[in-house]
Scaffold this active site. Structure first.
Site, PDB file in Angstrom:
ATOM      1  CG  ASN B 402      -0.917   1.032   6.883  1.00 12.09           C
ATOM      2  OD1 ASN B 402       0.106   0.382   7.038  1.00 12.09           O
ATOM      3  ND2 ASN B 402      -1.347   1.390   5.697  1.00 12.09           N
ATOM      4  CG  ASP B 403       1.889   4.478   8.943  1.00 12.57           C
ATOM      5  OD1 ASP B 403       2.046   3.722   7.966  1.00 12.57           O
ATOM      6  OD2 ASP B 403       1.634   5.686   8.845  1.00 12.57           O
ATOM      7  CB  VAL B 404       0.431   1.576  14.959  1.00 20.00           C
ATOM      8  CG1 VAL B 404       0.286   3.076  15.053  1.00 20.00           C
ATOM      9  CG2 VAL B 404      -0.875   0.914  14.599  1.00 20.00           C
TER      10      VAL B 404
END
Lengths: 98, 477
Positions: B402-404
């Protein structure tokens, strides 16, 4: 025995060696390498054996025993998990020696 | 005998360095650990011949105790190391590392007790620990004791947190102030040990304080920063081992310890950089103090896709890039993903894996998880190598990450992720995101990628979704 200035040289050279080894490592190997270096400082087991080996009172023996226990855990555990991780690194070419 | 022992230690030190060097390339890594393991066995066996041990008054008892302790400690570590799941590797490394730190600290304790006893026995020879050990030895013994003890209790906390036994990070009011005071008092007692003679009280207080300090330092650190802390403790243990090596006059310990100390420090720095954090930040900020803002809201709607359609899209693609995250490992979907990869390969689709430096629980962890599933490492690409490829990619398959892949890290200066390097999945023609639900990621930040025009969401458990994709591709014949 290693004393004074000689020890200082060893500290310095070993420090640069460690830096050099890591500086060209691909990210793919960061975790195994951290695990591998964790295993290498398991050499503390040797020191723990000496500490227990030269213990004279029972309290020294007790603490020395703990030292060897922990040191052996570091060395053996570090080896087992590192070996398990690296065992899985295979190239897609068949029959590579890994 | 002494010469044989010293020569063996010298060879062991050389093999350790060569072994570590080999471990820094995937081709020779396996050989590296086997060599280092052999060296460790040699070092251990040779130490039994050490005249200090053989000539000790209690040689028989002590050697018996040594063998018993190795059997118990080594046996437990062997058993636990063999059965730990690959996803749980980071906390096991923390645990074994903590044991090493504890060993270094207890070696120092034994030396202090001996010196203290000497000082008490014969005040004409030596009145303080510093006298009995020699000042330089005493200083390094005490330094190694502090560092080793902090590494011990800190690593145990890190293990407990990652293993889910100790929940959430707690930040007491004024935690950093308390830590600073505690550190100063600990150092105060460290100095007092240097000047004491036969009194054991300062030694006991000193070790207790250092234990508490290690706990207090680690408690506030958030889950995402744990790898940095573990790596730091790894470096610290190395340093402590090196210092105690000097105390015992053991060259192998000095060299191995200091090499790990410096290599570990650099590794810690590299990890922190990869996560867009500084080491100081990890230590002193605690979790969440910098995430007041969650970035601007996102517009648009998520568009769903069924596995059937997603499978067709991928089967007729030129190039598919798979972006796995920790969520994939939690769902145990990596084997299915590899099966899917092979199917796509058979259809002539080029498949690559893109790994963000912080995918998984620590840098390189995802590579290990993929390797476990059988993915060859030459299909796995680092962020720098793959990012330019996304523009020519037909489908980017994001699973459990997600964040990456959050583009607001590039565009939104208010986002807590701003500045973190990301995988440019959004540049590819189609993005398929396999995700359990609609929630935000680990950092709690909304991900605009999920709302982008070229993104389709495939909701469901990672393993189940991967299975459905396999079916869909198979049905195409």
């Amino acid at each position: 025995m290693i004393e004074g200035l000689a020890a200082l040289y060893i500290f310095m050279l070993a420090g640069f060696t460690g830096y050099e080894i890591i500086s060209r490592v691909p990210v793919i190997l960061h975790t195994p390498l951290m695990s591998g270096s964790n295993f290498v400082h398991g050499i503390v087991l040797v020191g723990a054996m000496i500490a227990l080996g030269i213990a004279e009172t029972s309290i020294e023996q007790f603490i020395g025993f703990i030292a060897v226990l922990l040191g052996a855990g570091n060395a053996v555990g570090g080896y087992v998990v590192t070996e398990r991780m690296l065992e899985m690194f295979k190239s897609s070419d068949k029959g590579s020696e890994g | 005998m002494e010469t044989i022992i010293q020569a063996s230690y010298f060879i062991v030190a050389v093999i350790f360095i060569v072994g570590l060097k080999q471990m820094s390339s995937p081709v020779t890594a396996r050989r590296g650990i086997l060599w280092a393991g052999t060296a460790m066995v040699i070092a251990t066996l040779v130490t039994f011949l050490d005249p200090q041990i053989i000539d000790s008054d209690q040689a028989a008892t002590n050697v018996g105790l040594i063998i018993l302790a190795i059997a118990i400690g080594g046996g437990y570590a062997w058993w636990s190391g063999k059965r730990v799941a690959m996803t749980d590797m980071p906390q096991m490394i923390a645990m074994y590392n903590g044991m090493g730190g504890g060993a270094a600290a207890t070696i120092a304790a034994v030396e202090m007790l001996k010196a203290s006893r000497e000082a008490a026995l014969d005040p004409t020879e030596a009145t303080t620990i510093a006298d009995a050990l020699n000042p330089d030895v005493a200083v390094l013994a005490i330094l190694g004791a502090i560092i080793g003890t902090i590494s011990f209790s800190g690593s145990i906390i890190a293990w407990a947190k990652l293993d889910g036994r100790l929940n959430r990070s707690k930040l007491l009011p004024g935690q950093h102030f308390i830590n600073a005071i505690l550190a100063i008092v600990t150092v105060g007692f460290a100095i007092s040990i240097y000047f004491t003679g036969g009194d054991l009280t300062p030694i006991i207080v000193f070790f207790s304080l250092a234990l508490v300090l290690g706990i207090f330092i680690t408690i506030p650190v958030g889950g995402a920063d744990m790898p940095v802390i573990i790596s730091l403790f790894n470096a610290l243990t190395g340093l402590a081992v090196g210092f105690e090596g000097y105390v015992l006059g053991n060259a192998a310990m000095i060299i191995a310890g200091i090499v790990v100390g410096s290599a570990g420090s650099l590794l810690t720095h590299l990890m922190a950089v990869a996560m867009n954090r500084s080491v100081a930040n990890v230590f002193f900020a605690g979790v969440g103090t910098d995430s007041g803002a969650t970035g601007e809201g996102t517009q648009g709607e998520m568009k769903e896709i069924q596995a059937q359609d997603a499978g067709i899209l991928m089967a007729f693609a030129n190039q598919v890039v798979i972006i796995p995250g920790y969520g994939m490992a939690v769902a145990q979907a990596q084997h299915k993903i590899w099966e899917l990869t092979q199917l796509l390969n058979d259809k002539g689709v080029s498949v690559k894996f893109a790994i963000h430096p912080v995918a998984g629980r620590m840098p390189g962890h995802m590579n290990v998880l993929l390797a476990e599933a059988g993915v060859p490492y030459d299909m796995i690409y680092d962020m720098e190598d793959i990012n330019a490829n996304f523009k020519t990619t037909t489908v980017a398959l994001v699973i459990g990450a997600n964040d990456v892949v959050n583009p607001s890290a590039k565009t939104d200066t208010n986002s807590p992720l701003y500045g973190m390097p990301i995988l440019d999945a959004i540049d590819s023609d189609n993005v398929i995101v396999i995700k359990r639900g609609r929630g935000a990621g680990f950092s709690g930040v909304e991900n605009p990628l999920f709302f982008a025009d070229n993104t389709k969401m495939l909701f469901g458990d990672g393993q189940k979704a991967a299975n459905e994709l396999i079916q869909a591709v198979k049905e195409l014949g």
